[in-house]
Motif scaffolding. Structure first.
Motif, PDB file in Angstrom:
ATOM      1  N   UNK A   3       0.820  -1.208   0.000  1.00 21.92           N
ATOM      2  CA  UNK A   3       0.000   0.000   0.000  1.00 21.92           C
ATOM      3  C   UNK A   3       0.857   1.261   0.000  1.00 21.92           C
ATOM      4  N   UNK A   4       2.049   1.181   0.567  1.00 15.89           N
ATOM      5  CA  UNK A   4       2.945   2.335   0.617  1.00 15.89           C
ATOM      6  C   UNK A   4       3.847   2.447  -0.601  1.00 15.89           C
ATOM      7  N   UNK A   5       4.104   1.343  -1.276  1.00 13.45           N
ATOM      8  CA  UNK A   5       5.027   1.310  -2.410  1.00 13.45           C
ATOM      9  C   UNK A   5       4.361   0.589  -3.577  1.00 13.45           C
ATOM     10  N   UNK A  30       8.441   1.293 -11.425  1.00 12.40           N
ATOM     11  CA  UNK A  30       7.056   1.668 -11.681  1.00 12.40           C
ATOM     12  C   UNK A  30       6.895   3.162 -11.416  1.00 12.40           C
ATOM     13  N   UNK A  31       6.578   3.910 -12.450  1.00 14.22           N
ATOM     14  CA  UNK A  31       6.308   5.352 -12.345  1.00 14.22           C
ATOM     15  C   UNK A  31       7.371   6.094 -11.531  1.00 14.22           C
ATOM     16  N   UNK A  32       8.619   5.835 -11.841  1.00 16.90           N
ATOM     17  CA  UNK A  32       9.714   6.528 -11.177  1.00 16.90           C
ATOM     18  C   UNK A  32      10.187   5.899  -9.877  1.00 16.90           C
ATOM     19  N   UNK A  33       9.403   4.997  -9.313  1.00 17.14           N
ATOM     20  CA  UNK A  33       9.849   4.281  -8.109  1.00 17.14           C
ATOM     21  C   UNK A  33      10.700   3.092  -8.535  1.00 17.14           C
ATOM     22  N   UNK A  34      11.783   2.877  -7.806  1.00 19.05           N
ATOM     23  CA  UNK A  34      12.654   1.737  -8.069  1.00 19.05           C
ATOM     24  C   UNK A  34      12.829   0.946  -6.786  1.00 19.05           C
ATOM     25  N   UNK A  35      12.793  -0.359  -6.919  1.00 21.83           N
ATOM     26  CA  UNK A  35      12.931  -1.268  -5.790  1.00 21.83           C
ATOM     27  C   UNK A  35      14.035  -2.258  -6.127  1.00 21.83           C
ATOM     28  N   UNK A  36      14.894  -2.545  -5.151  1.00 22.52           N
ATOM     29  CA  UNK A  36      15.967  -3.521  -5.324  1.00 22.52           C
ATOM     30  C   UNK A  36      15.855  -4.537  -4.197  1.00 22.52           C
ATOM     31  N   UNK A  37      15.825  -5.813  -4.551  1.00 19.66           N
ATOM     32  CA  UNK A  37      15.752  -6.904  -3.584  1.00 19.66           C
ATOM     33  C   UNK A  37      17.006  -7.751  -3.743  1.00 19.66           C
ATOM     34  N   UNK A  84      14.392   0.987  -1.676  1.00 19.34           N
ATOM     35  CA  UNK A  84      13.489   1.740  -2.551  1.00 19.34           C
ATOM     36  C   UNK A  84      14.029   3.161  -2.659  1.00 19.34           C
ATOM     37  N   UNK A  85      13.996   3.720  -3.871  1.00 18.09           N
ATOM     38  CA  UNK A  85      14.363   5.133  -4.004  1.00 18.09           C
ATOM     39  C   UNK A  85      13.161   5.968  -3.570  1.00 18.09           C
TER      40      UNK A  85
END
Length: 86
Positions: A3-5, A30-37, A84-85
């Motif tokens: 819900x937050x990301x 997604x729409x400028x958000x980047x996530x790294x796992x 997350x950025x």
């Protein structure tokens, strides 16, 4: 966390560090958000080098108290990091 990301639920998936058999890593966008796992599924510490720096990312999930903020990371046994950025 989804819900937050929005990137967690809707982001495209790009495998990272494919040549490294000891680490499971991927990125999402997604729409400028980047996530790294980044995951170490082994009982020993293992050092990796990412293709970019994590200075502009926030650690949003980690099963250890310390968080890495560099290109080179020493993953602890069974450590998982999610950045997350913002």
């Amino acid at each position: 966390m989804r819900k937050n990301y929005d990137v967690i639920a809707y982001g495209d998936i790009k495998p990272l560090l494919c040549e490294d058999k000891r680490v499971f890593a991927y990125g999402r966008n997604y729409k400028g958000q980047k996530l790294i796992v980044i995951c170490n599924f082994y009982p020993t510490t293992y050092e990796i080098e990412l293709p970019y720096d994590l200075l502009n990312y926030k650690c949003i999930l980690n099963n250890y108290k310390n968080e890495a903020k560099a290109k080179k990371i020493a993953l602890k046994p069974y450590e998982t990091l999610v950045y997350c950025n913002l």
